[in-house]
Enzyme design. Sequence first.
Site, mmCIF file in Angstrom:
data_model
loop_
_atom_site.group_PDB
_atom_site.id
_atom_site.type_symbol
_atom_site.label_atom_id
_atom_site.label_comp_id
_atom_site.label_asym_id
_atom_site.label_seq_id
_atom_site.Cartn_x
_atom_site.Cartn_y
_atom_site.Cartn_z
ATOM 1 N N GLY A 15 -41.468 10.486 98.640
ATOM 2 C CA GLY A 15 -40.330 9.623 98.362
ATOM 3 C C GLY A 15 -39.135 10.413 97.892
ATOM 4 O O GLY A 15 -38.984 11.593 98.217
ATOM 5 N N SER A 16 -38.285 9.793 97.108
ATOM 6 C CA SER A 16 -37.037 10.420 96.675
ATOM 7 C C SER A 16 -37.281 11.473 95.603
ATOM 8 O O SER A 16 -38.276 11.445 94.870
ATOM 9 C CB SER A 16 -36.075 9.364 96.130
ATOM 10 O OG SER A 16 -36.525 8.907 94.862
ATOM 11 N N SER A 17 -36.320 12.399 95.484
ATOM 12 C CA SER A 17 -36.413 13.427 94.451
ATOM 13 C C SER A 17 -36.258 12.831 93.051
ATOM 14 O O SER A 17 -36.860 13.317 92.094
ATOM 15 C CB SER A 17 -35.347 14.504 94.675
ATOM 16 O OG SER A 17 -35.633 15.252 95.826
ATOM 17 N N GLY A 65 -39.553 11.465 92.156
ATOM 18 C CA GLY A 65 -40.471 12.593 92.029
ATOM 19 C C GLY A 65 -40.294 13.337 90.722
ATOM 20 O O GLY A 65 -41.277 13.741 90.086
ATOM 21 N N GLU A 100 -43.822 15.441 97.682
ATOM 22 C CA GLU A 100 -43.157 15.685 98.967
ATOM 23 C C GLU A 100 -41.956 14.761 99.010
ATOM 24 O O GLU A 100 -42.095 13.545 99.140
ATOM 25 C CB GLU A 100 -44.132 15.425 100.117
ATOM 26 C CG GLU A 100 -43.621 15.929 101.460
ATOM 27 C CD GLU A 100 -42.941 14.853 102.269
ATOM 28 O OE1 GLU A 100 -41.696 14.842 102.252
ATOM 29 O OE2 GLU A 100 -43.622 14.040 102.885
ATOM 30 N N CYS A 146 -37.921 12.966 106.121
ATOM 31 C CA CYS A 146 -37.511 13.964 105.126
ATOM 32 C C CYS A 146 -37.096 15.266 105.785
ATOM 33 O O CYS A 146 -36.385 16.074 105.180
ATOM 34 C CB CYS A 146 -38.634 14.196 104.120
ATOM 35 S SG CYS A 146 -40.158 14.830 104.851
#
Length: 269
Positions: free
Chosen positions: A3-5, A8, A26, A60
């Site tokens: 998913g998104s940073s 994360g 990831e 991504c």
Amino acid sequence: YTGSSTAGRALHQSFAERPQKMLALEMSGNNPLIIHRTGDIRAAAYNIILSAFITAGQRCTCARRLILVDGGEADSILSTLLEMLPNVRLGYWNEESQPFMGTVVCKETGQRLLEAQEHLIAAGAEPLCRTAANRDNEALLSPAVLDVTGVANRSDEELFGPVLQVIRVRDFDAAMVEANNSAYGMSASLLSDDEMLFKQFIHEIRAGVVNWNRPTTGATGKLPFGGCGISGNNRPSGYYAADYCNWPVATLEASHLEMPETLLTGIDL
């Protein structure tokens, strides 16, 4: 986690006091695609489309930044790309004439991408091809190509959709600097007939997936998959996915116990 940073990082922080937990991240990518010294302009333009707009730009590994060296084939690549884009079919999954691009995940996401485009244009980007809503559906967006070379203080963010930003530089060394000018490190690709350029590229680029004369989105489950920087914690997926769900165990074994012929120094028995 995939998913998104932003999410994360929140997970990473929440696991900081639990080293016994394995966390595989990831996340996003602001991925560069460099083109320099390629002889097949149409193939280059086609690979741009595959890199930036497949799955409506919702991978991504999709290319977010197209980096071109001024002079040479840069102008021809852009003009050929713009000629090809009207032939990229948009539509829904169940249409008889299958589309190349479908919708982004929701209308709210589409609206954010449209707003991001206008923000970049207001900051000085040149719209070579604007994204727009189709069939009165803000989730069904056409491809965007924006030349952001003249935009000062460009934001290092992932626009998760069919928006490609073009950056023109003076030479290949400058292209490498620009490619690495990101906190992300998911994927990167070089389109070039010059093998020496690729040898420089693969040693200098900071990315987990590095391709040559293939789209940034080209990956295989037979190889490791993952990113560095804020794209992930380098935990490989793909062929090695089981490795981050298990832990290594080392053993020393003997079939029976016996005294050694030679004792360690300092032991007199």
